[in-house]
Design a protein around this motif. Structure first.
Motif, PDB file in Angstrom:
ATOM      1  N   LEU A  30      57.971  40.286  36.966  1.00 30.24           N
ATOM      2  CA  LEU A  30      57.861  40.828  38.316  1.00 30.24           C
ATOM      3  C   LEU A  30      57.008  42.098  38.339  1.00 30.24           C
ATOM      4  CD1 LEU A  30      61.514  40.250  39.558  1.00 30.24           C
ATOM      5  CD2 LEU A  30      59.476  38.934  40.137  1.00 30.24           C
ATOM      6  N   GLN A  31      57.146  42.913  37.299  1.00 35.01           N
ATOM      7  CA  GLN A  31      56.342  44.132  37.200  1.00 35.01           C
ATOM      8  C   GLN A  31      54.866  43.767  37.072  1.00 35.01           C
ATOM      9  OE1 GLN A  31      57.843  47.329  37.466  1.00 35.01           O
ATOM     10  NE2 GLN A  31      55.719  47.835  37.837  1.00 35.01           N
ATOM     11  N   GLN A  32      54.563  42.713  36.333  1.00 33.29           N
ATOM     12  CA  GLN A  32      53.174  42.254  36.212  1.00 33.29           C
ATOM     13  C   GLN A  32      52.640  41.767  37.556  1.00 33.29           C
ATOM     14  OE1 GLN A  32      53.204  39.386  33.051  1.00 33.29           O
ATOM     15  NE2 GLN A  32      53.352  40.936  31.443  1.00 33.29           N
ATOM     16  N   GLN A  33      53.483  41.084  38.328  1.00 30.49           N
ATOM     17  CA  GLN A  33      53.077  40.650  39.671  1.00 30.49           C
ATOM     18  C   GLN A  33      52.735  41.855  40.541  1.00 30.49           C
ATOM     19  OE1 GLN A  33      55.806  38.045  41.747  1.00 30.49           O
ATOM     20  NE2 GLN A  33      56.225  36.864  39.898  1.00 30.49           N
ATOM     21  N   LEU A  34      53.582  42.875  40.495  1.00 30.15           N
ATOM     22  CA  LEU A  34      53.326  44.094  41.265  1.00 30.15           C
ATOM     23  C   LEU A  34      52.027  44.763  40.824  1.00 30.15           C
ATOM     24  CD1 LEU A  34      56.815  45.827  41.566  1.00 30.15           C
ATOM     25  CD2 LEU A  34      55.365  45.033  43.434  1.00 30.15           C
ATOM     26  N   ASN A  35      51.805  44.806  39.520  1.00 32.27           N
ATOM     27  CA  ASN A  35      50.568  45.405  39.002  1.00 32.27           C
ATOM     28  C   ASN A  35      49.342  44.640  39.467  1.00 32.27           C
ATOM     29  OD1 ASN A  35      52.043  47.394  37.699  1.00 32.27           O
ATOM     30  ND2 ASN A  35      51.973  46.390  35.710  1.00 32.27           N
ATOM     31  N   ILE A  37      49.027  42.836  42.224  1.00 29.91           N
ATOM     32  CA  ILE A  37      48.846  43.136  43.648  1.00 29.91           C
ATOM     33  C   ILE A  37      48.242  44.532  43.806  1.00 29.91           C
ATOM     34  CG2 ILE A  37      50.094  43.615  45.795  1.00 29.91           C
ATOM     35  CD1 ILE A  37      52.133  41.436  44.853  1.00 29.91           C
ATOM     36  N   SER A  38      48.787  45.477  43.089  1.00 31.59           N
ATOM     37  CA  SER A  38      48.310  46.857  43.146  1.00 31.59           C
ATOM     38  C   SER A  38      46.845  46.944  42.721  1.00 31.59           C
ATOM     39  CB  SER A  38      49.182  47.732  42.253  1.00 31.59           C
ATOM     40  OG  SER A  38      48.667  49.035  42.161  1.00 31.59           O
ATOM     41  N   ASN A  39      46.492  46.220  41.679  1.00 26.23           N
ATOM     42  CA  ASN A  39      45.104  46.237  41.197  1.00 26.23           C
ATOM     43  C   ASN A  39      44.148  45.674  42.244  1.00 26.23           C
ATOM     44  OD1 ASN A  39      45.885  47.406  38.787  1.00 26.23           O
ATOM     45  ND2 ASN A  39      45.953  45.464  37.672  1.00 26.23           N
ATOM     46  N   GLN A  40      44.573  44.635  42.971  1.00 26.07           N
ATOM     47  CA  GLN A  40      43.746  44.081  44.046  1.00 26.07           C
ATOM     48  C   GLN A  40      43.517  45.127  45.130  1.00 26.07           C
ATOM     49  OE1 GLN A  40      45.950  40.667  45.375  1.00 26.07           O
ATOM     50  NE2 GLN A  40      45.079  39.292  43.826  1.00 26.07           N
ATOM     51  N   TYR A  88      44.288  52.246  55.203  1.00 27.68           N
ATOM     52  CA  TYR A  88      44.542  51.174  54.238  1.00 27.68           C
ATOM     53  C   TYR A  88      45.405  51.703  53.088  1.00 27.68           C
ATOM     54  CZ  TYR A  88      43.639  47.239  51.111  1.00 27.68           C
ATOM     55  OH  TYR A  88      43.780  46.160  50.273  1.00 27.68           O
ATOM     56  N   VAL A  89      45.046  52.885  52.578  1.00 27.62           N
ATOM     57  CA  VAL A  89      45.813  53.484  51.477  1.00 27.62           C
ATOM     58  C   VAL A  89      47.254  53.731  51.915  1.00 27.62           C
ATOM     59  CG1 VAL A  89      46.061  55.552  50.040  1.00 27.62           C
ATOM     60  CG2 VAL A  89      43.808  54.503  50.316  1.00 27.62           C
ATOM     61  N   PRO A  95      54.594  56.029  51.667  1.00 27.40           N
ATOM     62  CA  PRO A  95      56.048  55.990  51.454  1.00 27.40           C
ATOM     63  C   PRO A  95      56.718  54.739  52.008  1.00 27.40           C
ATOM     64  CG  PRO A  95      55.357  58.100  52.370  1.00 27.40           C
ATOM     65  CD  PRO A  95      54.154  57.233  52.351  1.00 27.40           C
ATOM     66  N   ASN A  96      56.219  54.222  53.101  1.00 22.08           N
ATOM     67  CA  ASN A  96      56.771  52.993  53.679  1.00 22.08           C
ATOM     68  C   ASN A  96      55.786  51.836  53.535  1.00 22.08           C
ATOM     69  OD1 ASN A  96      59.162  54.271  54.620  1.00 22.08           O
ATOM     70  ND2 ASN A  96      57.973  55.143  56.290  1.00 22.08           N
ATOM     71  N   GLY A  97      54.911  51.940  52.554  1.00 24.47           N
ATOM     72  CA  GLY A  97      53.857  50.956  52.379  1.00 24.47           C
ATOM     73  C   GLY A  97      54.320  49.659  51.731  1.00 24.47           C
ATOM     74  N   GLU A  98      53.397  48.718  51.710  1.00 25.19           N
ATOM     75  CA  GLU A  98      53.690  47.390  51.167  1.00 25.19           C
ATOM     76  C   GLU A  98      54.109  47.428  49.693  1.00 25.19           C
ATOM     77  OE1 GLU A  98      51.129  43.957  51.933  1.00 25.19           O
ATOM     78  OE2 GLU A  98      50.186  45.142  53.522  1.00 25.19           O
ATOM     79  N   TYR A  99      53.501  48.336  48.901  1.00 25.90           N
ATOM     80  CA  TYR A  99      53.819  48.373  47.474  1.00 25.90           C
ATOM     81  C   TYR A  99      55.315  48.637  47.276  1.00 25.90           C
ATOM     82  CZ  TYR A  99      53.883  49.481  42.553  1.00 25.90           C
ATOM     83  OH  TYR A  99      54.179  49.485  41.211  1.00 25.90           O
TER      84      TYR A  99
END
Length: 163
Positions: A30-35, A37-40, A88-89, A95-99
């Protein structure tokens, strides 16, 4: 009613949630999935920054050739791009962002399992307190016999439900 226990040895333990979580294969996945998404999102931010930089360089190199109207249009275009990037950032990493929303959705169930396991071990082995030593140290489990909330509220003259 007093929960003070005099003369009793208290058992304390600790664990390292980072170590535990890193040992759970599902958590790493799951952490890799988050990474990913974050990298995109980071790549999109870099693309936006490059576009802004290119517009700024072009503006600076041709500014003296522009009429006031065109100069103002180009400045406005650059400001709009900067504003869009900042939005976008904030949308992705604020703080309430998608990440953080995705992180909570994906990782919180596993974290709840870990804390449930900590409570089970603490109760089974008669620990009074268990602390998490990863990052900021905080208490994860406390034997309710040491809960002073009611006494403190009573001392403050505030009634409690347990009266």
């Amino acid at each position: 009613m007093s929960t003070h226990v005099a003369g009793q040895d208290q058992r304390m333990g600790y664990f390292e949630s980072d170590l535990i979580l890193e040992s759970i294969p599902e958590y790493n996945s799951l952490q890799q999935q988050l990474n990913a998404i974050s990298n995109q999102w980071e790549a999109e931010i870099q693309r936006m920054e490059a576009e802004i930089s290119e517009l700024q360089e072009e503006f600076e190199s041709k500014e003296i050739l522009y009429t006031d109207e065109i100069r103002n249009q180009r400045k406005q275009e650059i400001e709009n791009k900067i504003s869009a990037k900042e939005q976008y950032v904030a949308q992705k990493f604020g703080p309430n962002g998608e990440y953080f929303t995705r992180q909570k959705e994906l990782l919180e169930p596993i974290q709840r399992q870990v804390f449930a396991a900590v409570r089970a071990v603490a109760q089974r082995q008669n620990y009074d307190y268990v602390f998490d030593r990863s990052g900021d140290i905080y208490m994860v489990y406390a034997n309710n016999a040491y809960n002073l909330n009611d006494e403190i509220l009573e001392e403050l003259g505030i009634g409690t439900d347990s009266e």
